[in-house]
Motif scaffolding. Structure first.
Motif: not given
Length: 459
Positions: A3, A77, A80, A297, A336-337
Motif C-alpha cells: 500500500s 506496507g 498491510a 493497491y 487492510r492497511q
C-alpha cells in the motif's frame, strides 16, 4: 510496499485503520477442536498486542525423521495485514468467499500469518506512541512473538521455519532473520530457521527509483520528458539517502511517483501493463496525496478475485465472520492497511537493507529472491541492481552462471527462469506483477515446494 504509496497520509479514518483498544487484555490462544488452526495474541511489549494465526497442513504426513516446514508470511506496507491479505487474497486455504484455494501454500507447508507491525490488521496498541519506527524494532517484536509461540510448543520446535515475505515485508524478513538467529544462538528461541524468501521486496529503494524511468521508457509507457524528470528526482533521492536524510527521501519518492503517474497516464505500479484506473478528476490535490496509493493497491488485488456469489469484500469478511470466529476483541476494527503504521516508519522507509541480506548469506542462511516480470514498484531491474551490490563471496560465480527455465503442470511454455549457487537462489517469474502468488499461482506453489525442499524447482 503493497500500500506503499502512502507517504504523507494524515490521520484518516483513525479508529478504522489503526486498532486502539483500552480495557481487558486480549485472549491469548484459541484453537479449533482438531488442532488444525491455532491463533492468539502476544503482548510483544506492554500494551502492544500482535495477532498470529497458524494453519497445520492437511497435505503433509507426519514424519518424525524430517522437519515439518512452516512458512511465516510477512506482508508489506508497512502496515498491510498478512492475516487478511496474504491469507485470503494470496496463499491461504480459503479465498475472500471462503471457498477452497487450489493453489494454497498449505500443500507444501504449515502456514503462520501475523499482523505486523503492531497497529496492523487485528494487532493493536493501547497507545500510539508504541508504533515501531524502524525495521529493527519490528524485528524485535516479531522475535518476541516467535519466542512465545515456538517455545511453548514442542511440536513446532521440531519444524523448520521459512520466512517468506512480499514487498516491504522483505525488510522485516531480513531484520527478523538476523534477530531470530541471535536469539537462537543465545538460547532464547527454540526453532530451526530453514531459509528466507524475498518476493518483490523493497530492499534497496535507491535501485528501484532509478529503475522506474528507464523501464517505462523501454516499454513505451513514458516519453523522453518523463524519463528526464524521473532521472532528476532519482538522483535527488540518492543524494538524500547518501546524506542520511531518509524522511526527505521519502517525500521525494512520493514526488517521483506523482511524476511517473502524470507522465504515464497513470500506469499501475503493481503491473506496468495496466492502468491504475483512478479517476483523477474526482480527486482534489489533498485527496490524491492520501488516497491514490490505497486505490491502486485495492484495485489491483480486487481485479483477481474469483467470480462467485456474494461480493467477496475483505473488509466485511474480516470484520464479520472471521472476527467472530477468532474472538477478536469487539473494539478492534480490522483494516487492510494502516497509514499511521506507515507514517511511524517514514524515517526508515528509504534506508537500504542490502547489508542484512549479505550478512544472512555469510551466515549460511538460504536466501531466495523472486520477482514478477511486470512489477514496477519493486521492478526486477531494480532487484537485479541491488543483488549485484552484494559482497557475499559467492557473488561472482552466481552472476556468471546461466539461468534455467521454469515450467509448470507439465506444459512446455516458459513460465520463468531460476539461477542458484550455494545458498542464493533467484527466480524471474514471467507474466506476474507485484503479487506473484496471485498472478502465477502454479509457479509460486512449485517455487515454495523447492524452497521447503519438497519439489524440483524447474517443474
Amino acid at each position: 510496499m503493497e500500500s506503499f504509496h502512502v507517504a504523507g497520509f494524515l490521520l484518516v479514518i483513525f479508529l478504522f485503520l489503526v486498532p486502539l483498544f483500552h480495557g481487558a487484555p486480549a485472549p491469548r490462544t484459541e484453537r479449533t477442536e482438531d488442532g488444525s488452526e491455532i491463533w492468539g495474541y502476544v503482548e510483544v511489549r506492554p500494551k502492544a498486542h500482535m495477532f498470529w494465526w497458524y494453519y497445520r497442513s492437511p497435505y503433509i504426513a507426519q514424519d518424525s525423521n524430517k522437519p515439518r516446514p512452516i512458512i511465516l508470511w510477512l506482508q508489506g506496507g508497512p502496515g498491510a495485514s498478512g492475516v487478511g491479505i496474504g491469507n485470503f487474497e494470496e496463499i491461504g486455504p480459503l479465498d475472500n468467499y471462503l471457498k477452497p484455494r487450489n493453489s494454497t501454500w498449505l500443500k507444501h507447508a504449515d502456514l503462520l500469518f501475523v499482523d505486523n507491525p503492531v497497529g496492523t490488521g487485528y494487532s493493536f496498541v493501547e497507545d500510539t506512541k508504541l508504533f515501531v519506527k524502524t525495521d529493527d524494532e519490528a524485528a524485535a517484536d516479531l522475535t518476541k512473538l516467535l519466542i512465545e509461540v515456538f517455545n511453548r510448543n514442542e511440536n513446532l520446535q521440531k519444524s523448520s521455519l521459512y520466512i517468506i515475505a512480499e514487498s516491504y515485508g522483505g525488510r522485516y524478513a531480513v531484520t527478523l532473520g538476523l534477530s531470530a538467529l541471535k536469539a537462537i544462538e543465545a538460547g532464547k528461541l527454540q526453532l530451526k530457521l530453514g531459509g528466507i524468501a524475498l518476493g518483490d521486496s523493497w530492499i534497496s529503494p535507491e535501485d528501484f527509483v532509478f529503475s522506474w524511468g528507464p523501464l517505462l521508457k523501454d516499454v513505451s509507457r513514458i516519453g523522453s520528458n518523463g524519463l528526464k524528470q524521473s532521472n532528476i528526482l532519482a538522483k535527488q533521492i540518492k543524494q538524500q539517502i547518501d546524506a542520511g536524510k531518509f524522511v526527505e527521501a521519502t517525500d521525494s519518492w512520493n514526488e517521483l511517483e506523482n511524476v511517473i503517474d502524470a507522465s504515464s497516464n497513470s500506469v499501475d505500479f503493481y503491473n506496468f501493463l495496466q492502468d491504475s484506473g483512478i479517476d483523477h478528476m474526482s480527486l482534489t490535490a489533498s485527496e490524491k496525496s492520501r488516497q491514490i496509493a490505497m486505490r491502486r493497491y485495492s484495485k489491483y488485488l480486487n481485479s483477481f478475485r474469483p467470480t462467485a456469489d456474494g461480493d467477496g469484500d475483505l473488509d466485511s469478511l474480516m470484520n464479520g465472520a472471521i472476527k467472530k470466529k477468532l474472538k477478536i476483541p469487539e473494539n478492534v476494527q480490522w483494516g487492510r492497511q494502516s497509514d499511521l503504521v506507515f507514517n511511524a516508519q517514514e524515517g526508515d522507509f528509504m534506508r537500504p537493507r542490502i547489508n542484512e541480506v549479505d550478512e544472512l548469506l555469510e551466515k549460511g542462511v538460504n536466501i531466495t529472491i523472486y520477482n514478477g516480470q511486470l512489477d514496477l514498484i519493486c521492478a526486477t531491474k531494480g532487484t537485479e541492481a541491488w543483488v549485484e551490490k552484494l559482497r557475499w563471496d559467492g557473488m561472482q560465480t552466481f552472476l556468471s552462471m546461466n539461468r534455467s527455465p521454469i515450467f509448470c503442470n507439465g506444459e512446455n511454455t516458459t513460465k520463468g527462469f531460476i539461477k542458484s549457487y550455494k545458498n542464493l537462489h533467484f527466480y524471474w517469474i514471467l507474466g506476474a506483477g507485484h503479487f506473484v502468488p496471485v498472478d502465477q499461482p502454479c509457479v509460486a506453489l512449485n517455487m515454495v515446494g523447492h524452497i521447503t525442499q519438497s519439489t524440483d524447482a524447474s517443474k
